[in-house]
Write an enzyme that holds these catalytic residues in place. Structure first.
Site, mmCIF file in Angstrom:
data_model
loop_
_atom_site.group_PDB
_atom_site.id
_atom_site.type_symbol
_atom_site.label_atom_id
_atom_site.label_comp_id
_atom_site.label_asym_id
_atom_site.label_seq_id
_atom_site.Cartn_x
_atom_site.Cartn_y
_atom_site.Cartn_z
ATOM 1 N N GLY A 44 0.820 -1.207 0.000
ATOM 2 C CA GLY A 44 0.000 0.000 0.000
ATOM 3 C C GLY A 44 0.850 1.253 0.000
ATOM 4 C CE1 TYR A 45 5.709 5.525 1.998
ATOM 5 C CE2 TYR A 45 5.427 4.722 4.240
ATOM 6 C CZ TYR A 45 5.882 5.686 3.363
ATOM 7 O OH TYR A 45 6.496 6.813 3.842
ATOM 8 C CG ASP A 83 -2.331 -2.404 2.162
ATOM 9 O OD1 ASP A 83 -3.422 -2.422 2.757
ATOM 10 O OD2 ASP A 83 -1.356 -1.719 2.535
ATOM 11 C CB CYS A 120 2.834 3.860 7.105
ATOM 12 S SG CYS A 120 4.120 2.625 7.379
ATOM 13 N N GLY A 121 1.438 1.460 8.951
ATOM 14 C CA GLY A 121 1.388 0.741 10.216
ATOM 15 C C GLY A 121 2.651 0.819 11.046
ATOM 16 C CG ASN A 211 4.247 -5.589 7.465
ATOM 17 O OD1 ASN A 211 4.728 -5.800 6.363
ATOM 18 N ND2 ASN A 211 3.758 -4.417 7.813
#
Length: 315
Positions: A44-45, A83, A120-121, A211
């Protein structure tokens, strides 16, 4: 049922850790596919940065993400794990999100429990929605999967560990609730050390994804054999292609700024030394020529006689 979902489930059922490099577009996906992996992950990033120029902070939209996923899956021969951020809304929005990703033909998505806009995680400032609401979103996603494509893999992610008052207890509790709500795989984002990873493997009652973000995040570098031993089934390296692209392009263009001709020759030499063939071959021009011969009138082949340029078939 999606062929990619079926293939992904078969790979997840193997008694080995499934390793997935992250890619951000069809070009980098094609390179990963040429190298050879059993599954590939769409970051996704990297998608946000490459398509919009903005970071992973809620700027990219569902149609943009799904379009990228569809074109990546079309480009590769293995299942894509994509994502899906936070599903782009509440539970009713999640219904459309899952339907669209299924239509895109990907093998799996992950949906997280962050608020909107998400980020962002592995950056500060994340927040999560109430657990009951998050469970409802996973239930909605699972119902769409069961109705539209039973083999589609639903990964449920929780970012509860990384919030201001987040705890590992809350994250593990959410992960188990998501599995009970119908998720196929649980994803606890942001464990801070190996002891937390071991505990996640021990206390989450279902398949697990890790991740692996490296130095850009809070999760530790660990041996893959340890992840396997602790009970993880899937590991993604989400920004592998993005981090590889930026410094390499920067180095080449910096050289180009000093000596354009010499730098271009060096780039040509480096490209010609790699194993995926010429640019035309990698891009698929030989297949286009085959299509023309198979489906176009014979007189259309006359355009090749005496014309100038590279011959994709001879490369």
């Amino acid at each position: 049922m999606t062929d990619s979902g079926t293939a992904l489930r078969e790979r997840l059922d193997r008694d080995e850790l499934l390793v997935c490099p992250g890619v951000h577009d069809p070009l980098t996906a094609g390179v990963a596919d040429a190298v050879g992996f059993d599954a590939i992950y769409m970051t996704g990033y990297g998608t946000s940065l490459s398509k919009t120029g903005y970071p992973d902070a809620g700027f990219i939209t569902m149609p943009e993400m799904i379009d990228n996923a569809a074109t990546i899956q079309e480009r590769i021969d293995v299942p894509l794990i994509a994502d899906a951020d936070n599903g782009y809304g509440n539970a009713t929005n999640v219904i459309r999100t899952v339907r669209e990703y299924i239509n895109a033909g990907v093998g799996a998505i992950h949906i997280e429990d962050q608020t909107f806009p998400k980020r962002c995680g592995h950056t500060k400032g994340r927040q999560v929605i109430p657990r009951e609401e998050a469970v409802g979103k996973i239930e909605a996603a699972a119902d769409v999967r069961d109705d539209r494509a039973e083999d589609f893999v639903l990964i449920a992610r929780t970012d509860a560990r990384g919030t201001g008052d987040g705890s590992l207890d809350e994250a593990i509790g959410r992960a188990n609730d998501f599995l009970e709500a119908g998720a196929d795989v649980a994803f606890v984002e942001g464990p801070t050390d190996e002891s937390e990873l071991e505990r996640i493997g021990r206390e989450v009652s279902g398949p697990l994804v890790y991740n692996f973000v490296g130095d850009l995040g809070s999760s530790p570098y660990v041996d893959l054999s340890s992840l396997d031993e602790w009970g993880f089934d899937l590991v993604i390296f989400p920004i592998a292609s993005t981090l590889s692209t930026i410094p390499n392009v920067h180095a080449d263009l910096s050289a180009f700024a000093d000596d354009p001709v010499g730098a271009m020759q060096a780039i040509d030499d480096e490209f010609n030394a790699q194993p995926v063939g010429s640019l035309h071959e990698f891009a698929g021009f030989p297949e286009v020529v085959d299509w023309e011969r198979q489906y176009l009138p014979d007189e259309e082949q006359d355009k090749y006689a005496g014309s100038l340029g590279d011959d994709p078939e001879s490369e």
